[in-house]
Design a protein around this motif. Structure first.
Motif, PDB file in Angstrom:
ATOM      1  N   LYS A   1      39.505  40.917  47.399  1.00  0.00           N
ATOM      2  CA  LYS A   1      40.458  41.059  46.786  1.00  0.00           C
ATOM      3  C   LYS A   1      41.418  39.610  46.916  1.00  0.00           C
ATOM      4  O   LYS A   1      42.646  38.744  45.845  1.00  0.00           O
ATOM      5  CB  LYS A   1      41.862  42.019  47.543  1.00  0.00           C
TER       6      LYS A   1
ATOM      7  N   GLU B   1      37.269  45.041  51.061  1.00  0.00           N
ATOM      8  CA  GLU B   1      38.199  45.151  49.748  1.00  0.00           C
ATOM      9  C   GLU B   1      38.800  43.871  49.268  1.00  0.00           C
ATOM     10  O   GLU B   1      39.302  43.134  48.827  1.00  0.00           O
ATOM     11  CB  GLU B   1      39.172  47.143  49.764  1.00  0.00           C
TER      12      GLU B   1
ATOM     13  N   ARG C   1      31.125  57.332  48.372  1.00  0.00           N
ATOM     14  CA  ARG C   1      32.146  56.870  47.714  1.00  0.00           C
ATOM     15  C   ARG C   1      31.932  56.104  46.723  1.00  0.00           C
ATOM     16  O   ARG C   1      30.705  55.883  46.870  1.00  0.00           O
ATOM     17  CB  ARG C   1      33.547  56.441  48.619  1.00  0.00           C
ATOM     18  N   GLU C   2      32.647  56.487  45.302  1.00  0.00           N
ATOM     19  CA  GLU C   2      32.457  55.333  44.676  1.00  0.00           C
ATOM     20  C   GLU C   2      33.719  54.294  44.646  1.00  0.00           C
ATOM     21  O   GLU C   2      34.188  53.924  44.745  1.00  0.00           O
ATOM     22  CB  GLU C   2      32.769  56.137  43.726  1.00  0.00           C
ATOM     23  N   VAL C   3      32.610  53.184  44.800  1.00  0.00           N
ATOM     24  CA  VAL C   3      32.773  51.656  45.183  1.00  0.00           C
ATOM     25  C   VAL C   3      32.983  50.869  44.066  1.00  0.00           C
ATOM     26  O   VAL C   3      31.926  50.798  43.261  1.00  0.00           O
ATOM     27  CB  VAL C   3      31.891  51.082  45.834  1.00  0.00           C
ATOM     28  N   LYS C   4      34.033  50.691  43.780  1.00  0.00           N
ATOM     29  CA  LYS C   4      34.905  49.695  42.792  1.00  0.00           C
ATOM     30  C   LYS C   4      34.207  48.282  43.115  1.00  0.00           C
ATOM     31  O   LYS C   4      35.184  47.888  43.796  1.00  0.00           O
ATOM     32  CB  LYS C   4      35.644  49.973  41.892  1.00  0.00           C
ATOM     33  N   GLN C   5      33.306  47.526  42.671  1.00  0.00           N
ATOM     34  CA  GLN C   5      34.211  45.690  43.316  1.00  0.00           C
ATOM     35  C   GLN C   5      34.036  45.007  42.468  1.00  0.00           C
ATOM     36  O   GLN C   5      33.431  45.448  40.450  1.00  0.00           O
ATOM     37  CB  GLN C   5      32.061  45.725  44.013  1.00  0.00           C
ATOM     38  N   PRO C   6      35.023  43.895  42.709  1.00  0.00           N
ATOM     39  CA  PRO C   6      35.526  43.610  41.789  1.00  0.00           C
ATOM     40  C   PRO C   6      34.304  42.694  41.161  1.00  0.00           C
ATOM     41  O   PRO C   6      33.280  41.626  41.082  1.00  0.00           O
ATOM     42  CB  PRO C   6      37.078  42.745  42.475  1.00  0.00           C
ATOM     43  N   GLU C   7      34.895  42.048  39.563  1.00  0.00           N
ATOM     44  CA  GLU C   7      33.821  41.054  38.856  1.00  0.00           C
ATOM     45  C   GLU C   7      33.973  39.788  39.718  1.00  0.00           C
ATOM     46  O   GLU C   7      35.401  39.623  40.586  1.00  0.00           O
ATOM     47  CB  GLU C   7      34.359  41.211  37.370  1.00  0.00           C
TER      48      GLU C   7
END
Lengths: 88, 350, 485
Positions: free
Chosen positions: B158, B154, B183-189
């Motif tokens: 970031k 992350e 887990r739900e993983v949010k990868q950034p654009e």
């Protein structure tokens, strides 16, 4: 008036560095280095204005991506004719 | 439900949890399980594992995969990390996120395969060339290996910067219960990535800035980013530090030893406390200075001849005496040993 | 008068203007007569004709062509010196639809990046390498290249390249053609009109092959470097044609597809791969289970192969299933078998500090060496389980009990020397009561898949318990005479 040449070639003096490879490579020898200097202080290549066959050899020999543009009256058999010209 | 898991394996499981589907690496003891489990697990979730011809190639594959927008990881140990330094500098210069694991072994040179903390300078101070920083996290348990690896992904994204998990042979090799939940993983654009598509055609990944002005601009941009990171990302934990007369400072496996030392000492009526930096860069300097305010002395324990010691001294800026105890070569002090050492030094003062 | 039509013009793969320098936006940075520009044009033309511009990623190297990205209106990634094939490898694997060109010079590819090019080729990476061989380092000002000819002077081979000092020019096309995986390798030259057109064909073919997903392709291009060779561009071109080609013969070195058997790993869900299982026990159940356990620190030591590390893992697993905090720390070394091995196991109801145990409450010594080595470390009132029927005659110890369990002998009687550790486990559970024995059986069942071995294990666990139960007196400490009192 002489017959219209099969081909035509334009040289962008902004891009030409005057290396002379096109002059050396041109089969009908219709290119030469201009006697006058350009803004970079070199002699850019120039078409004499006669007898260009439009073979395209100068285009491939020129190291600058956009210095040379080659035109032809008939563009049907460009690939084969480029090859033939190179074989000479 | 908890599962008994090796530290090195927890790293791979964390990577998969974090959505990492690219691993490029080269085996080295005591980090090999990372490559081995990456080879076993990542292809089963549709990812890429490739054993490179060297650590040099591996880190450059990481550069390539990161350029393509992938969450990507590699793992190694001291000698391999030395080889990767060039690539890490390029990653930082080109602002590419990546996670690098260093399971530190004894050095210099071939050294040995036992645990040390002697790569601190190389990793925390940036062993490659140029003005850059690594984000560095130091796990002390198997669960930490998991959580901090996810955090590393992350933070790397970031800040568009390499993040390093700096651990050692003990934490890498030990097994402890590991709690994992899906887990739900949010990868950034990553609009800057080069993917070989019409949308990304104009993108360029490079670290070269030939003109002095351009490079200065770029380095200042990185500097500002690092300042931001320093402001937000310093992490630490304390144990019995509130009323401590002597504050022990140690990271990674040493923090575990020191935690036990605190317990032993307190049984003997000696008020010890522990400050454990979790992020080594950014270093939790302010927190350390605050925590140390009430104590009379700070003692740093490291498996090196005094590398983190410098950061502790910088953080305290002469406000407290700083003592130092170390073991190297693969020797890890026991809690009793540290306790005895502190006791002996106090006796000597009397 | 008939109208002329354009036959050859700047490829749309090139930017209209190059934003490298404010004043020179129409020219590349290459010297007059440099071969790089021609090579760029061949790539540009092929990418345009094959409709690959959007999919293309050019990896530019370190060297004169480091700035290729100022010219190619494609995806661009600039790589460290020599590493372009590694970077290209991961770019291509990350996006299988992309078309990746690794553009490299002779210093980059044939010196510093030798390992990367060989292994990318050997893996059959589906990339196209354009290798510019001009026999000299250009960007850095004329140092010797791995392809510099014998006798050719450079700033770092001032007496000419000497075979006795610098070795011979390296032939990359031939070298890579010795590998199994590459599909297409050709060496071409920019030395005259005819050869430039051959080069054009080769570049196009290589990219076409990549488009088909065929595999690794490389075109080595012999190219003029007039400035560094201190030659007029026309003379430099002749040098390529007449001198370089003598050392580096032109031709196709590889043009075939290797036999590749594709093996795909099984696909599983993330939860399966991570071994995620739902927690079923409630907090009350956990607390209740914990009541049957107690804290203990132990060291298990023996000869590598005696299963001491596994025994420690079994105990740690048991503790975890009983909802305790546990840690298992091995002595790790390069030896896979043989040599001595030991591990530290902690079972605790609290968060565990140091996993390193220097004063164990329990020592399992599977051989005499371990007994002698670790017995002095024992915590006051500790317990040693020793894998013999009696301790060595000269062995004395204060403050700890020794219980002798001839686990190896018992295991032999059962029929498998391998289960000595489980005999010892049974003995340990019976003597310490740190964990319920049914948990041990549950753990063993999940570790041992072989039915026959499982039966041995069951017998071993029972035998160990029974031995302690029947043969060892309560509070016994074995003496050299074998008597316990």
């Amino acid at each position: 008036m002489a017959n219209q040449a099969r081909g035509n070639v334009t040289i962008n003096t902004d891009e030409c560095k005057g290396c002379g490879l096109c002059v050396e490579s041109c089969p009908p020898k219709v290119l030469h280095l201009r006697p006058e200097l350009n803004q970079y202080g070199i002699h850019p290549a120039q078409y004499t204005g006669e007898s260009c066959t439009g073979c395209g050899i100068c285009f491939y020999c020129c190291p600058e991506p956009g210095a040379i543009t080659v035109y032809r009256l008939d563009t049907k058999n460009v690939a084969r004719e480029v090859a033939n010209a190179a074989a000479v | 439900m908890r599962q008994l898991c090796k530290g090195n394996v927890a790293i791979v499981k964390a990577a998969i949890t974090a959505g990492c589907r690219s691993y490029y690496g080269y085996p080295i003891t005591p980090a090999s399980e990372i490559a081995e489990y990456a080879a076993l697990l990542i292809p089963q979730v549709g990812g890429t594992f490739l054993q490179a011809e060297s650590e040099v190639a591996a880190i450059n594959m990481v550069y390539g995969a990161s350029s393509a927008g992938q969450r990507v990881m590699t793992g190694s140990s001291g000698p391999g990390l030395s080889l990767m330094q060039e690539g890490i500098s390029y990653l930082a210069g080109a602002e590419l996120p990546a996670v690098v694991v260093d399971v530190v072994r004894g050095g210099p040179g071939l050294g040995n395969i036992a645990p040390e903390q002697s790569d601190y300078f190389a990793v925390v101070k940036g062993g490659g060339h140029g003005n850059y920083r690594n984000i560095v996290l130091a796990p002390a348990s198997v669960q930490d290996m998991y959580e901090l690896t996810i955090l590393a992904f992350e933070l790397a994204d970031k800040y568009r910067n390499p993040a390093v998990i700096l651990t050692d042979g003990f934490v890498g090799q030990m097994m402890e219960p590991l709690e994992i939940e899906e887990r739900e993983v949010k990868q950034p654009e990553k609009p800057w990535a080069v993917k070989g598509t019409a949308e990304t055609r104009k993108n360029l990944i490079t670290s070269i800035q030939l003109s002095a002005d351009q490079l200065e601009l770029h380095v200042r941009h990185l500097e500002a980013k690092y300042k931001e990171c320093e402001k937000n990302e310093a992490r630490y934990e304390t144990y019995m530090a509130d009323d401590a007369e002597i504050l022990l400072v140690g990271y990674g496996i040493v923090s575990r030893v020191l935690r036990s030392t605190v317990d032993i000492a307190r049984q003997h009526g000696m008020k010890l406390g522990l400050f454990r930096p979790i992020s080594l860069w950014p270093y939790p300097s302010k927190a350390l200075a605050d925590t140390a305010k009430k104590c009379s002395k700070v003692m740093v324990v490291e498996l090196s001849t005094g590398q983190m010691l410098e950061d502790v001294k910088l953080a305290l800026n002469g406000t407290k005496p700083v003592d130092f105890y170390s073991r190297v070569g693969g020797n890890v002090p026991s809690a009793e040993e540290v306790h005895a050492e502190i006791f002996a030094r106090m006796e000597a003062l009397v | 008068m008939s109208e002329y039509q354009v036959a050859q013009q700047k490829s749309p793969v090139f930017y209209d203007r190059y934003f490298r320098k404010d004043e020179l936006q129409h020219q590349t940075h290459y010297c007059p007569g440099c071969g790089h520009g021609v090579a760029h044009k061949l790539i540009g033309e092929a990418l345009a004709e094959l409709g690959l511009q959007d999919r293309a990623i050019i990896v530019s190297p370190v060297g004169c062509s480091v700035f290729a990205y100022y010219y190619f209106d494609t995806g661009n990634v600039q790589a460290a010196h020599g590493r372009a094939p590694a970077v290209a490898t991961a770019l291509r694997r990350s996006n299988p639809e992309s078309i990746v060109v690794s553009y490299q010079g002779d210093g980059d590819l044939a010196a510093i990046g030798t390992a990367e090019i060989i292994h990318a080729a050997n893996r059959g990476e589906n990339i196209t390498v354009i290798f510019i061989n001009n026999s000299i380092y250009g960007m850095t000002g004329g140092q010797m290249a791995p392809t510099t000819l014998i006798g050719q002077t450079s700033t770092t081979s001032p007496w000419g390249r000497r075979a006795n000092n610098e070795g011979f020019p390296i032939h990359m096309a031939e070298l890579l053609s010795a590998l199994e995986a590459p599909v297409y390798i050709e060496r071409v030259s920019l030395g005259d009109n005819k050869n430039i057109l051959k080069a054009r064909k080769a570049v196009r073919k290589a990219l076409e092959l990549q488009k088909q997903g065929a595999g690794f392709s490389m075109v080595e291009i012999l190219s003029p470097c007039p400035t560094i060779l201190k030659m007029d561009p026309v003379v430099a071109r002749k040098f390529v044609n007449e001198t370089l080609t003598k050392q580096f013969p032109l031709g196709v070195f590889r043009d075939r597809k290797p036999e590749i058997t594709v093996v795909n790993p099984p696909q599983r869900s993330v939860a399966e791969v991570l071994g995620i299982k739902k927690e079923t026990a409630t907090a009350e159940e956990k607390a209740a289970r914990k009541a049957f356990t107690h804290d203990v620190t132990m060291k298990i030591a023996g000869f590598g192969g005696q299963g001491v590390l596994l025994m420690g893992q079994l105990i740690a697993e048991m503790g975890m299933r009983e909802h305790m905090e546990v840690s298992w720390l091995p002595s790790y070394g390069p030896e896979m078998r043989s040599g001595s091995a030991h591990c530290h196991v902690t079972l605790s109801h609290e968060r565990i500090g140091s996993p390193l145990i220097t004063k164990p409450q329990v020592l399992v010594a599977m051989n005499e060496i371990s007994l002698r080595k670790f017995a002095p470390q024992m915590a006051q009132g500790g317990l040693i389980l020793y894998n013999r029927d009696k301790v060595p005659e000269d062995f004395t110890l204060e403050g700890a009990r020794v219980v002798c369990v001839p686990a190896s002998e018992i295991a032999d009687q059962i029929g498998s020397a391998k289960v000595a550790n489980v005999v010892m486990l049974g003995a340990l559970l019976e003597e310490t009561e740190c964990l319920p024995v049914e948990t041990a059986w549950g753990v063993i069942k999940s570790f041992v898949k072989n039915e026959k071995l499982l039966a041995f294990n069951k017998e071993a666990l029972e035998a160990g318990r029974k031995y302690v139960d029947e043969k060892v007196l309560v509070g016994a400490c074995c003496q050299p005479d074998g008597c316990g009192y």
